[in-house]
Write a protein that holds these residues in place. Structure first.
Motif, PDB file in Angstrom:
ATOM      1  N   GLY A   1       0.839  -1.192   0.000  1.00 27.85           N
ATOM      2  CA  GLY A   1       0.000   0.000   0.000  1.00 27.85           C
ATOM      3  C   GLY A   1       0.868   1.233   0.000  1.00 27.85           C
ATOM      4  O   GLY A   1       2.001   1.223  -0.438  1.00 27.85           O
ATOM      5  N   THR A   2       0.327   2.285   0.507  1.00 25.92           N
ATOM      6  CA  THR A   2       1.069   3.524   0.565  1.00 25.92           C
ATOM      7  C   THR A   2       2.042   3.471   1.715  1.00 25.92           C
ATOM      8  O   THR A   2       1.977   2.625   2.579  1.00 25.92           O
ATOM      9  CB  THR A   2       0.082   4.694   0.770  1.00 25.92           C
ATOM     10  N   SER A   3       2.945   4.419   1.742  1.00 25.79           N
ATOM     11  CA  SER A   3       3.961   4.416   2.773  1.00 25.79           C
ATOM     12  C   SER A   3       3.395   4.906   4.082  1.00 25.79           C
ATOM     13  O   SER A   3       2.303   5.436   4.167  1.00 25.79           O
ATOM     14  CB  SER A   3       5.129   5.317   2.351  1.00 25.79           C
ATOM     15  N   GLY A   4       4.181   4.720   5.154  1.00 32.81           N
ATOM     16  CA  GLY A   4       3.764   5.186   6.467  1.00 32.81           C
ATOM     17  C   GLY A   4       2.593   4.397   6.996  1.00 32.81           C
ATOM     18  O   GLY A   4       2.478   3.204   6.779  1.00 32.81           O
ATOM     19  N   ASN A   5       1.704   5.063   7.724  1.00 35.40           N
ATOM     20  CA  ASN A   5       0.569   4.396   8.332  1.00 35.40           C
ATOM     21  C   ASN A   5      -0.701   4.554   7.515  1.00 35.40           C
ATOM     22  O   ASN A   5      -1.781   4.185   7.957  1.00 35.40           O
ATOM     23  CB  ASN A   5       0.331   4.947   9.751  1.00 35.40           C
ATOM     24  N   ALA A   6      -0.586   5.111   6.328  1.00 34.42           N
ATOM     25  CA  ALA A   6      -1.778   5.306   5.508  1.00 34.42           C
ATOM     26  C   ALA A   6      -2.305   3.966   5.029  1.00 34.42           C
ATOM     27  O   ALA A   6      -1.558   3.037   4.777  1.00 34.42           O
ATOM     28  CB  ALA A   6      -1.436   6.191   4.297  1.00 34.42           C
ATOM     29  N   PRO A   7      -3.626   3.799   4.879  1.00 37.43           N
ATOM     30  CA  PRO A   7      -4.177   2.542   4.416  1.00 37.43           C
ATOM     31  C   PRO A   7      -3.862   2.321   2.955  1.00 37.43           C
ATOM     32  O   PRO A   7      -3.675   3.260   2.190  1.00 37.43           O
ATOM     33  CB  PRO A   7      -5.697   2.726   4.638  1.00 37.43           C
ATOM     34  N   ALA A   8      -3.814   1.049   2.565  1.00 39.29           N
ATOM     35  CA  ALA A   8      -3.538   0.725   1.167  1.00 39.29           C
ATOM     36  C   ALA A   8      -4.677   1.225   0.303  1.00 39.29           C
ATOM     37  O   ALA A   8      -5.852   1.088   0.638  1.00 39.29           O
ATOM     38  CB  ALA A   8      -3.394  -0.785   1.007  1.00 39.29           C
ATOM     39  N   PRO A   9      -4.385   1.835  -0.846  1.00 42.30           N
ATOM     40  CA  PRO A   9      -5.456   2.346  -1.692  1.00 42.30           C
ATOM     41  C   PRO A   9      -6.196   1.216  -2.372  1.00 42.30           C
ATOM     42  O   PRO A   9      -5.640   0.166  -2.616  1.00 42.30           O
ATOM     43  CB  PRO A   9      -4.689   3.193  -2.727  1.00 42.30           C
ATOM     44  N   ASP A  10      -7.485   1.411  -2.637  1.00 42.80           N
ATOM     45  CA  ASP A  10      -8.237   0.446  -3.415  1.00 42.80           C
ATOM     46  C   ASP A  10      -7.927   0.716  -4.873  1.00 42.80           C
ATOM     47  O   ASP A  10      -8.539   1.548  -5.521  1.00 42.80           O
ATOM     48  CB  ASP A  10      -9.734   0.607  -3.126  1.00 42.80           C
ATOM     49  N   LEU A  11      -6.967  -0.034  -5.407  1.00 42.27           N
ATOM     50  CA  LEU A  11      -6.471   0.255  -6.745  1.00 42.27           C
ATOM     51  C   LEU A  11      -7.528  -0.001  -7.807  1.00 42.27           C
ATOM     52  O   LEU A  11      -7.492   0.579  -8.878  1.00 42.27           O
ATOM     53  CB  LEU A  11      -5.213  -0.593  -7.012  1.00 42.27           C
ATOM     54  N   GLY A  12      -8.473  -0.911  -7.489  1.00 39.60           N
ATOM     55  CA  GLY A  12      -9.532  -1.145  -8.446  1.00 39.60           C
ATOM     56  C   GLY A  12     -10.388   0.085  -8.661  1.00 39.60           C
ATOM     57  O   GLY A  12     -11.002   0.255  -9.699  1.00 39.60           O
ATOM     58  N   THR A  13     -10.445   0.957  -7.644  1.00 44.08           N
ATOM     59  CA  THR A  13     -11.219   2.198  -7.760  1.00 44.08           C
ATOM     60  C   THR A  13     -10.382   3.323  -8.331  1.00 44.08           C
ATOM     61  O   THR A  13     -10.824   4.080  -9.198  1.00 44.08           O
ATOM     62  CB  THR A  13     -11.740   2.612  -6.364  1.00 44.08           C
ATOM     63  N   LEU A  14      -9.141   3.437  -7.856  1.00 45.89           N
ATOM     64  CA  LEU A  14      -8.306   4.553  -8.276  1.00 45.89           C
ATOM     65  C   LEU A  14      -7.819   4.403  -9.713  1.00 45.89           C
ATOM     66  O   LEU A  14      -7.704   5.372 -10.448  1.00 45.89           O
ATOM     67  CB  LEU A  14      -7.094   4.664  -7.339  1.00 45.89           C
ATOM     68  N   LEU A  15      -7.488   3.188 -10.114  1.00 50.17           N
ATOM     69  CA  LEU A  15      -6.902   2.972 -11.431  1.00 50.17           C
ATOM     70  C   LEU A  15      -7.656   1.853 -12.148  1.00 50.17           C
ATOM     71  O   LEU A  15      -7.130   0.759 -12.348  1.00 50.17           O
ATOM     72  CB  LEU A  15      -5.416   2.598 -11.285  1.00 50.17           C
ATOM     73  N   PRO A  16      -8.898   2.100 -12.524  1.00 50.89           N
ATOM     74  CA  PRO A  16      -9.717   1.040 -13.106  1.00 50.89           C
ATOM     75  C   PRO A  16      -9.105   0.496 -14.391  1.00 50.89           C
ATOM     76  O   PRO A  16      -8.757   1.226 -15.299  1.00 50.89           O
ATOM     77  CB  PRO A  16     -11.066   1.735 -13.370  1.00 50.89           C
ATOM     78  N   GLY A  17      -8.959  -0.827 -14.438  1.00 50.06           N
ATOM     79  CA  GLY A  17      -8.522  -1.483 -15.662  1.00 50.06           C
ATOM     80  C   GLY A  17      -7.030  -1.567 -15.873  1.00 50.06           C
ATOM     81  O   GLY A  17      -6.567  -2.402 -16.637  1.00 50.06           O
ATOM     82  N   ILE A  18      -6.224  -0.736 -15.211  1.00 48.65           N
ATOM     83  CA  ILE A  18      -4.793  -0.729 -15.472  1.00 48.65           C
ATOM     84  C   ILE A  18      -4.133  -2.014 -14.974  1.00 48.65           C
ATOM     85  O   ILE A  18      -3.362  -2.658 -15.692  1.00 48.65           O
ATOM     86  CB  ILE A  18      -4.110   0.490 -14.818  1.00 48.65           C
ATOM     87  N   GLY A  19      -4.440  -2.388 -13.726  1.00 51.99           N
ATOM     88  CA  GLY A  19      -3.829  -3.587 -13.151  1.00 51.99           C
ATOM     89  C   GLY A  19      -4.119  -4.840 -13.945  1.00 51.99           C
ATOM     90  O   GLY A  19      -3.194  -5.570 -14.350  1.00 51.99           O
ATOM     91  N   PRO A  20      -5.400  -5.156 -14.221  1.00 53.13           N
ATOM     92  CA  PRO A  20      -5.711  -6.334 -15.025  1.00 53.13           C
ATOM     93  C   PRO A  20      -5.077  -6.296 -16.413  1.00 53.13           C
ATOM     94  O   PRO A  20      -4.653  -7.327 -16.937  1.00 53.13           O
ATOM     95  CB  PRO A  20      -7.244  -6.293 -15.118  1.00 53.13           C
ATOM     96  N   GLU A  21      -5.003  -5.123 -17.026  1.00 59.08           N
ATOM     97  CA  GLU A  21      -4.402  -5.014 -18.359  1.00 59.08           C
ATOM     98  C   GLU A  21      -2.912  -5.352 -18.314  1.00 59.08           C
ATOM     99  O   GLU A  21      -2.394  -6.064 -19.172  1.00 59.08           O
ATOM    100  CB  GLU A  21      -4.606  -3.597 -18.904  1.00 59.08           C
ATOM    101  N   LEU A  22      -2.218  -4.847 -17.291  1.00 57.03           N
ATOM    102  CA  LEU A  22      -0.799  -5.180 -17.147  1.00 57.03           C
ATOM    103  C   LEU A  22      -0.616  -6.668 -16.908  1.00 57.03           C
ATOM    104  O   LEU A  22       0.309  -7.288 -17.452  1.00 57.03           O
ATOM    105  CB  LEU A  22      -0.188  -4.381 -15.993  1.00 57.03           C
ATOM    106  N   ALA A  23      -1.470  -7.251 -16.068  1.00 55.14           N
ATOM    107  CA  ALA A  23      -1.380  -8.687 -15.801  1.00 55.14           C
ATOM    108  C   ALA A  23      -1.603  -9.491 -17.077  1.00 55.14           C
ATOM    109  O   ALA A  23      -0.917 -10.493 -17.316  1.00 55.14           O
ATOM    110  CB  ALA A  23      -2.394  -9.079 -14.728  1.00 55.14           C
ATOM    111  N   ASP A  24      -2.547  -9.063 -17.915  1.00 57.48           N
ATOM    112  CA  ASP A  24      -2.814  -9.765 -19.176  1.00 57.48           C
ATOM    113  C   ASP A  24      -1.622  -9.652 -20.130  1.00 57.48           C
ATOM    114  O   ASP A  24      -1.268 -10.625 -20.818  1.00 57.48           O
ATOM    115  CB  ASP A  24      -4.067  -9.200 -19.845  1.00 57.48           C
ATOM    116  N   LEU A  25      -1.020  -8.475 -20.201  1.00 55.44           N
ATOM    117  CA  LEU A  25       0.158  -8.309 -21.055  1.00 55.44           C
ATOM    118  C   LEU A  25       1.299  -9.206 -20.591  1.00 55.44           C
ATOM    119  O   LEU A  25       1.986  -9.845 -21.402  1.00 55.44           O
ATOM    120  CB  LEU A  25       0.611  -6.846 -21.036  1.00 55.44           C
ATOM    121  N   GLU A  26       1.504  -9.248 -19.277  1.00 56.14           N
ATOM    122  CA  GLU A  26       2.570 -10.085 -18.742  1.00 56.14           C
ATOM    123  C   GLU A  26       2.292 -11.561 -19.024  1.00 56.14           C
ATOM    124  O   GLU A  26       3.191 -12.317 -19.398  1.00 56.14           O
ATOM    125  CB  GLU A  26       2.707  -9.853 -17.237  1.00 56.14           C
TER     126      GLU A  26
END
Length: 449
Positions: A138-163
């Motif tokens: 997640g983020t550094s320090g004591n901040a909670p991990a971001p919900d990447l599915g909300t912040l960056l829709p589609g980017i993570g799955p697309e990278l995983a598919d390319l890999e």
């Protein structure tokens, strides 16, 4: 239109042309070279064969510019020249990651792509591997991990598919048989999936290298998940347990306050006739966690993450963890639950879904429903739909905690049978789908309450 706008347009037209047409557009290339030269960036920024690592190695000052390059900043006041520079660097990262070409892929090319994908993740404000589900940080320090599915829709799955596509285009068995080539591989979910699917066809050096890569990945992800669990699993203080009378538990403020009646103004001295200590014992009730995981082809990411997560919870005091994997047959993996590496080697990824075979192993394990949580991880596309749901509802009615989970991935991607989703909602046990942190939170709430 200003000169700066024209230059940005040239760079972005070149980006689009190279992404959608493998033929080089001479006019766009020459115009882009002129722009990059004029703004003081090295020509390697336009070289499709140069990795971002290579560019940064020769020009270290650019590393800071790539970090957070694509993070939205509404308050930023960039001038036209800065925007042109940013367009050139953004184009470099995007082309290196998304223009993957075709044909066979070498271990070196896969490794370079993974490094470039890491720079894209850094440009988006994430840790390398985070969007592809490798690190889960997640983020550094004591901040909670971001919900990447909300912040960056589609980017993570697309990278995983390319890999995954690059891994499929690589002659993996030949690479594994060569220790020098295997050493170039960086463990990732896509690579681990291929290794787990092909493990029965490997032997000798190739099998040893495959096992080494799987263990590296398990250790890497396990380290991150263990930190998440340790931060989450803290029970309430047990007031019935007397505090340990040791110096580190001494409650100095309370000791002074309670002994103020012994203050001597003449001597300016406080006489202490009683010491007070902090209570640190935590309430812990023996709990049983039963994790049931669909190991069919669509749930590889979940199988890997759940095996690691189960081993972490198995290491907690007074938590009895059981692990069951199923497709059309069920396998009780509880004897190996403390070692996710050995657990994964015993799985057989692929096949259909018949949750009733897993239910047959699950029900006898529920001895004390009030102290039992059943986590069922699947896309719930089943063969015996109504029969399975009724068995799950019976577990819920018995007093056990039943948690249906649609995916246990770091990226949060996963489809769930809408028939099951609606009925779980009506039952009062809605499906958890998304980041693995959501499941960690649910388990922490139950196990420490």
């Amino acid at each position: 239109m200003s000169t700066h706008d024209n230059r940005r347009q040239v760079l972005y037209w070149r980006l689009l042309a190279r992404l959608f047409d493998h033929e080089e557009q001479a006019s766009l290339e020459s115009a882009s070279v002129a722009v990059v030269d004029d703004i003081g960036l090295p020509p390697s920024v336009l070289d499709p064969h140069a990795s971002v690592d290579a560019v940064v190695q020769r020009h270290p000052e650019l590393a800071a510019e790539f970090d957070g390059l694509m993070v939205p900043d509404p308050g930023a006041d960039r001038d036209g020249a800065a925007e042109v520079r940013r367009a050139a660097l953004v184009s470099k990262v995007l082309l290196n990651v998304f223009a993957t070409g075709s044909g066979n892929v070498t271990a070196g090319q896969l490794s370079q792509w993974q490094a470039d994908a890491g720079w894209l993740e850094r440009a988006l404000g994430c840790e390398p591997g985070e969007l592809r589900g490798r690190s889960g940080r997640g983020t550094s320090g004591n901040a909670p991990a971001p919900d990447l599915g909300t912040l960056l829709p589609g980017i993570g799955p697309e990278l995983a598919d390319l890999e995954a596509d690059l891994v499929n285009r690589m002659q993996l068995r030949e690479v594994l048989a060569d220790p020098a080539l295997a050493a170039q591989l960086t463990p990732s979910m896509s690579l681990i999936e291929q290794l787990l699917r092909d493990k029965n066809n490997l032997s000798g050096v190739a099998l040893a290298n495959a096992r080494s890569l799987i263990r590296r990945f398990v250790d890497e992800v396990g380290e991150v998940l263990r930190t998440q669990v340790e931060k989450a699993t803290v029970g309430a203080v047990d007031r019935s347990v007397p505090p340990k009378r040791v110096f580190r538990n001494l409650d100095l403020d309370r000791t002074i306050w309670k002994n103020l009646v012994n203050w001597s103004p003449e001597e300016e001295r406080l006489y202490v006739d009683r010491l007070y200590y902090r209570q640190t014992a935590r309430k812990t009730t023996p709990q049983r966690l039963i994790a049931v995981v669909d190991q069919s082809g669509s749930m590889v990411d979940s199988m890997v993450n759940c095996a690691i997560l189960a081993s972490i919870f198995a290491g907690l005091p007074k938590v009895d963890v059981h692990l069951i994997a199923y497709d059309t047959q069920a396998l009780d993996l509880t004897p190996w639950v403390h070692d996710p590496f050995e657990t994964l080697l015993r799985t057989n990824l692929g096949g259909g879904n018949d949750g009733m075979v897993a239910m047959g192993l699950t029900q006898p394990k529920i001895a004390e429903p009030r102290n039992t949580v059943v986590v069922w991880i699947s896309d719930f596309y089943e063969t015996r739909v109504e029969q399975l749901f009724e068995a799950m509802a019976a577990i819920h009615r018995s007093g056990a905690k039943f948690i249906p989970v649609g995916s246990v991935t770091s990226g949060g991607r996963g489809a769930v049978n809408p028939w099951f989703r609606e009925r779980f909602k009506d039952l009062g046990t809605p499906v958890i789908s998304g980041h693995i942190g959501k499941l960690v939170h649910e388990l922490k709430t139950f196990l420490t309450s």
